[in-house]
Design an enzyme around this catalytic site. Structure first.
Site, PDB file in Angstrom:
ATOM      1  CB  SER A 119      -8.393   0.616   5.674  1.00  0.00           C
ATOM      2  OG  SER A 119      -9.101   1.803   5.512  1.00  0.00           O
ATOM      3  CB  SER A 127      -8.296   3.585   2.807  1.00  0.00           C
ATOM      4  OG  SER A 127      -7.409   2.982   3.739  1.00  0.00           O
ATOM      5  CE  LYS A 166      -3.964   1.921   2.608  1.00  0.00           C
ATOM      6  NZ  LYS A 166      -4.827   1.743   3.782  1.00  0.00           N
TER       7      LYS A 166
END
Ligand code: GLN
Length: 452
Positions: free
Chosen positions: A161, A137, A62
């Site tokens: 997330s 997210s 990420k």
């Protein structure tokens, strides 16, 4: 002749280049770095050197977990051009075990969101159906695994997330106990809630990654050393909170079917987590408060974008005004307000007290049960652009936020399909630092269930 690992990694990169145009799960592929690592690994094979536990495994990271010499933007324009001078501890641990870092994945700006629509670099699409969001997210990481680009990816989970995008994309996503994994090199959002964790196609791979990244790191004082016990008890008691059945019909029926198929030694009882309804409210005071203070460091001087102004203050305004997106500004304002003198006691302090009450709900529940089970999200993936008001987006997090507030481990595994074949996720939680037990149970549940 091309070495085997190099061939595999080149194949993986080729596939992403060709097929990710439709999904946009990656913001960047580290082609040079990955091929170089693959060559080193082939050399190891040739020389008969000891191979790491993740030998040749492609991993996506990420965009808020930093890698030395690579860009990291947190999906934000404010970090445009920033190159990390150091490695996150998790990245070090993965590479030490010979994993190959393939690239960085898209995310909601600064991890504020549940749909990966707020990234400054464009939306990510759900590989199951590209008209729908992948969740957020960590939507890029979830989508990269769901699309079959990489077998595993890392994400971060502050209020859901990892688990919510895993559930939307039909993969497994695990948020470890707070303190189980070092946060060193994770760009901070809500420091008392953030945890790094893995996505994978199955629980076995989740375990493999967790074993490598977990453990004490002296650079993160909240990290702890503990030995996960990967064993089950003869009888496993699962509690289904009655507050967690307030979800869409399709989600409810998939979760109920899963419960019917649980292994024989799993007993299910109804429990109550009576303060569940306050979790979203408490989180949206605490998380923005911590975020507003964490994001103060993006001032145009230390990192990334800089727009000069007529004086220092004007420079801050110009840099932050143009660098942050709307949702980030909203969170900073919310957090600054909640922390301001005069309001601190009414909002932040009160929220901390209610957080303790929510945590106590779990302490009481785990005296009676070994696991808490239920849906990961009240809904399945929604269409890109469908949810526009912030409050509806925030309410999505109702079942995932409590685990962050309590610091307990939680995993989402796929358990069925709703409208248009979109996946449903099943969430399993355990008491703090019972991560090994949780993963063992999740693997047994994964084995036992089947769905269309
Ligand atoms: N959707 C939640 C939020 O917007 C959770 C985000 C996260 O876990 N990083 O804050």
């Amino acid at each position: 002749m091309k070495g085997q690992i190099k061939e595999k990694i080149a194949g993986c990169i080729g596939k992403i280049k060709q097929a990710d145009i439709k999904i946009h799960s990656f913001l960047e592929i580290f082609e040079h770095r990955a091929i170089e690592k693959a060559e080193q690994l082939d050399e190891k094979v040739k020389n008969g050197d000891k191979q790491g536990r993740l030998f040749g495994l492609p991993v996506a990271i990420k965009d808020n977990i930093v890698i030395k010499g690579e860009r990291a933007t947190c999906g934000s324009k404010i970090l445009e051009g920033f190159i990390s001078p150091y490695d996150a501890e998790v990245v070090k641990r993965l590479e030490r075990e010979d994993a190959v870092i393939i690239g960085r994945t898209n995310m909601d700006e600064f991890a504020f969101g549940s749909s990966t629509e707020t990234s400054a670099w464009g939306v990510t699409r759900n590989p199951v159906n590209p008209e729908f969001v992948p969740g957020g997210s960590s939507g890029g990481s979830a989508a990269s695994v769901a699309a079959g680009f990489v077998p595993v990816a890392l994400g971060s989970d502050t209020g859901g997330s990892i688990r919510q995008p895993a559930s939307f994309c039909g993969v497994c996503g695990f948020k470890p106990s707070y303190g189980a994994v070092s946060r060193y090199g994770l760009v901070a959002f809500g420091s008392s809630l953030d945890q790094i964790g893995p996505f994978a196609g199955n629980v076995r791979d989740i375990k493999k990654i967790f074993e490598v990244i977990r453990g004490r790191d002296e650079k993160d004082e909240t990290s702890v050393e503990f030995e996960p016990v990967y064993a089950l008890k003869e009888k496993v008691v699962c509690g289904i909170p009655k507050e967690y059945l307030n979800c869409s019909e399709k989600v409810k029926s998939a979760v109920k079917k899963t419960i019917e198929q649980l292994p024989k030694n799993f007993e299910v009882v109804e429990i109550s987590l009576p303060h569940t309804e306050y979790a979203v409210g408490v989180y949206y005071i605490i998380a923005p408060s911590e975020a507003s203070s964490n994001l103060a460091r993006f001032d145009g001087i230390r990192y990334g974008r800089r727009i000069d102004g007529s004086d220092l203050i004007d420079g801050y305004f110009k840099t932050r005004g143009s660098g942050f997106g709307d949702e980030v500004k909203r969170r900073i304002m919310l957090g600054t307000f909640a922390l301001s003198s005069g309001y601190y006691d009414a909002y932040y302090l009160k929220a901390q007290k209610v957080r303790a009450v929510i945590k106590r709900d779990f302490d009481i529940a785990f005296k009676k049960v070994d696991l808490i089970i239920g849906p990961t999200s009240p809904v399945i993936a929604f269409k890109i652009g469908e949810i526009t008001d912030p409050l509806s987006m925030y309410l999505q997090d109702i079942f995932t936020i409590p685990a962050n507030l309590a610091g307990i481990p939680a995993i989402s595994i796929p358990c069925g399909r709703g409208e248009m074949g979109l996946p449903v996720g099943f969430q399993i939680m355990a008491a703090r630092f019972n991560d090994g037990f949780l993963l063992e149970a999740a693997e047994k549940i994964e084995e036992a269930i089947s769905y269309e």
